[in-house]
Design a protein around this motif. Structure first.
Motif, PDB file in Angstrom:
ATOM      1  N   ALA A  27      -2.322   3.881   6.798  1.00 31.89           N
ATOM      2  CA  ALA A  27      -3.137   3.353   7.823  1.00 31.89           C
ATOM      3  C   ALA A  27      -3.674   4.796   8.635  1.00 31.89           C
ATOM      4  O   ALA A  27      -4.907   5.089   8.880  1.00 31.89           O
ATOM      5  N   ALA A  28      -2.757   5.485   8.899  1.00 32.30           N
ATOM      6  CA  ALA A  28      -3.117   6.659   9.801  1.00 32.30           C
ATOM      7  C   ALA A  28      -3.975   7.581   8.953  1.00 32.30           C
ATOM      8  O   ALA A  28      -5.048   8.319   9.353  1.00 32.30           O
ATOM      9  N   LYS A  29      -3.591   7.773   7.587  1.00 31.40           N
ATOM     10  CA  LYS A  29      -4.051   8.720   6.629  1.00 31.40           C
ATOM     11  C   LYS A  29      -5.846   8.190   6.432  1.00 31.40           C
ATOM     12  O   LYS A  29      -6.806   8.939   6.324  1.00 31.40           O
ATOM     13  N   TRP A  30      -5.816   6.629   6.330  1.00 28.52           N
ATOM     14  CA  TRP A  30      -7.112   6.338   6.296  1.00 28.52           C
ATOM     15  C   TRP A  30      -8.234   6.492   7.462  1.00 28.52           C
ATOM     16  O   TRP A  30      -9.100   6.911   7.177  1.00 28.52           O
ATOM     17  N   ARG A  31      -7.346   6.312   8.570  1.00 23.55           N
ATOM     18  CA  ARG A  31      -8.161   6.468   9.645  1.00 23.55           C
ATOM     19  C   ARG A  31      -8.598   8.062   9.965  1.00 23.55           C
ATOM     20  O   ARG A  31      -9.658   8.579  10.451  1.00 23.55           O
ATOM     21  N   GLY A  32      -7.752   9.032   9.206  1.00 23.69           N
ATOM     22  CA  GLY A  32      -8.056  10.455   9.424  1.00 23.69           C
ATOM     23  C   GLY A  32      -8.648  11.113   8.311  1.00 23.69           C
ATOM     24  O   GLY A  32      -9.071  12.023   8.518  1.00 23.69           O
ATOM     25  N   SER A  33      -9.189  10.332   7.244  1.00 25.12           N
ATOM     26  CA  SER A  33     -10.224  10.598   6.045  1.00 25.12           C
ATOM     27  C   SER A  33     -11.331  10.322   6.291  1.00 25.12           C
ATOM     28  O   SER A  33     -11.954   9.082   6.812  1.00 25.12           O
ATOM     29  N   SER A  34     -12.524  11.287   6.134  1.00 23.26           N
ATOM     30  CA  SER A  34     -13.863  10.903   6.066  1.00 23.26           C
ATOM     31  C   SER A  34     -14.402  10.916   4.638  1.00 23.26           C
ATOM     32  O   SER A  34     -15.415  10.508   4.311  1.00 23.26           O
ATOM     33  N   ASN A  35     -13.368  10.940   3.680  1.00 24.03           N
ATOM     34  CA  ASN A  35     -13.806  11.303   2.245  1.00 24.03           C
ATOM     35  C   ASN A  35     -13.928   9.674   1.767  1.00 24.03           C
ATOM     36  O   ASN A  35     -12.840   9.141   1.671  1.00 24.03           O
ATOM     37  N   VAL A  36     -14.831   9.456   1.176  1.00 25.21           N
ATOM     38  CA  VAL A  36     -14.914   7.609   0.873  1.00 25.21           C
ATOM     39  C   VAL A  36     -13.814   7.676  -0.355  1.00 25.21           C
ATOM     40  O   VAL A  36     -13.206   6.529  -0.454  1.00 25.21           O
ATOM     41  N   VAL A  67      -2.233  -1.667  10.648  1.00 25.98           N
ATOM     42  CA  VAL A  67      -3.294  -2.460   9.960  1.00 25.98           C
ATOM     43  C   VAL A  67      -4.633  -1.836   9.836  1.00 25.98           C
ATOM     44  O   VAL A  67      -5.108  -1.401  10.779  1.00 25.98           O
ATOM     45  N   LEU A  68      -5.270  -1.770   8.526  1.00 20.18           N
ATOM     46  CA  LEU A  68      -6.722  -0.962   8.341  1.00 20.18           C
ATOM     47  C   LEU A  68      -7.697  -2.189   9.051  1.00 20.18           C
ATOM     48  O   LEU A  68      -7.538  -3.379   9.295  1.00 20.18           O
ATOM     49  N   PRO A  69      -8.814  -1.611   9.320  1.00 19.37           N
ATOM     50  CA  PRO A  69      -9.840  -2.177   9.895  1.00 19.37           C
ATOM     51  C   PRO A  69     -10.306  -3.402   8.952  1.00 19.37           C
ATOM     52  O   PRO A  69     -10.492  -3.641   7.685  1.00 19.37           O
ATOM     53  N   ASN A  70     -10.689  -4.573   9.762  1.00 18.96           N
ATOM     54  CA  ASN A  70     -11.008  -5.782   9.183  1.00 18.96           C
ATOM     55  C   ASN A  70     -10.111  -6.465   7.825  1.00 18.96           C
ATOM     56  O   ASN A  70     -10.429  -6.902   7.310  1.00 18.96           O
ATOM     57  N   GLY A  71      -8.873  -6.016   8.055  1.00 22.41           N
ATOM     58  CA  GLY A  71      -8.125  -6.436   7.119  1.00 22.41           C
ATOM     59  C   GLY A  71      -7.857  -6.009   5.667  1.00 22.41           C
ATOM     60  O   GLY A  71      -7.327  -6.569   4.988  1.00 22.41           O
ATOM     61  N   ILE A  72      -8.622  -4.680   5.587  1.00 19.98           N
ATOM     62  CA  ILE A  72      -8.792  -4.179   4.415  1.00 19.98           C
ATOM     63  C   ILE A  72      -7.507  -3.837   3.852  1.00 19.98           C
ATOM     64  O   ILE A  72      -6.486  -3.399   4.543  1.00 19.98           O
ATOM     65  N   GLY A  73      -7.323  -4.166   2.446  1.00 22.05           N
ATOM     66  CA  GLY A  73      -5.906  -4.193   1.834  1.00 22.05           C
ATOM     67  C   GLY A  73      -4.852  -5.089   2.132  1.00 22.05           C
ATOM     68  O   GLY A  73      -3.859  -5.288   1.703  1.00 22.05           O
ATOM     69  N   LEU A  74      -5.191  -6.045   3.022  1.00 24.95           N
ATOM     70  CA  LEU A  74      -4.168  -7.090   3.258  1.00 24.95           C
ATOM     71  C   LEU A  74      -4.445  -8.198   2.300  1.00 24.95           C
ATOM     72  O   LEU A  74      -5.417  -8.949   2.425  1.00 24.95           O
ATOM     73  N   PRO A  75      -3.297  -8.977   1.943  1.00 27.09           N
ATOM     74  CA  PRO A  75      -3.599 -10.055   0.789  1.00 27.09           C
ATOM     75  C   PRO A  75      -3.658 -11.331   1.823  1.00 27.09           C
ATOM     76  O   PRO A  75      -3.208 -11.260   3.010  1.00 27.09           O
TER      77      PRO A  75
END
Length: 86
Positions: A27-36, A67-75
């Motif tokens: 989650a921290a890596k996702w927030r720290g990346s701007s690469n789609v 948790v990623l925004p809007n529940g991304i990746g959560l089943p």
């Protein structure tokens, strides 16, 4: 059957604990990346890690920052098993 946790709520089982912490790292890596493209890779890895946790009997909930925004990746099962569901 719920998994066992320590005094502060982390899984006692070392594999469950490792995977739960790994989700927070992702989650921290996702927030720290701007690469789609990299973000998409992280989402896939996050979803796979969630699946592993559930297969191993994990039945808890994640800290807000894990948790990623809007529940991304959560089943969907995540929302059905947690008291703070949608």
């Amino acid at each position: 059957m719920p998994h066992k946790v320590d005094a502060i709520g982390y899984p006692i089982d070392p594999e469950l604990r490792r995977l739960e912490f790994y989700l927070c790292d992702l989650a921290a890596k996702w927030r720290g990346s701007s690469n789609v493209k990299r973000r998409e890779e992280i989402i896939h890895e996050y979803a796979e890690t969630m699946s592993q946790l559930f297969r191993l009997g994990w039945d808890s909930y994640l800290d807000y920052d894990c948790v990623l925004p809007n529940g991304i990746g959560l089943p969907e099962i995540y929302y059905k098993r947690t008291p703070d569901s949608k």
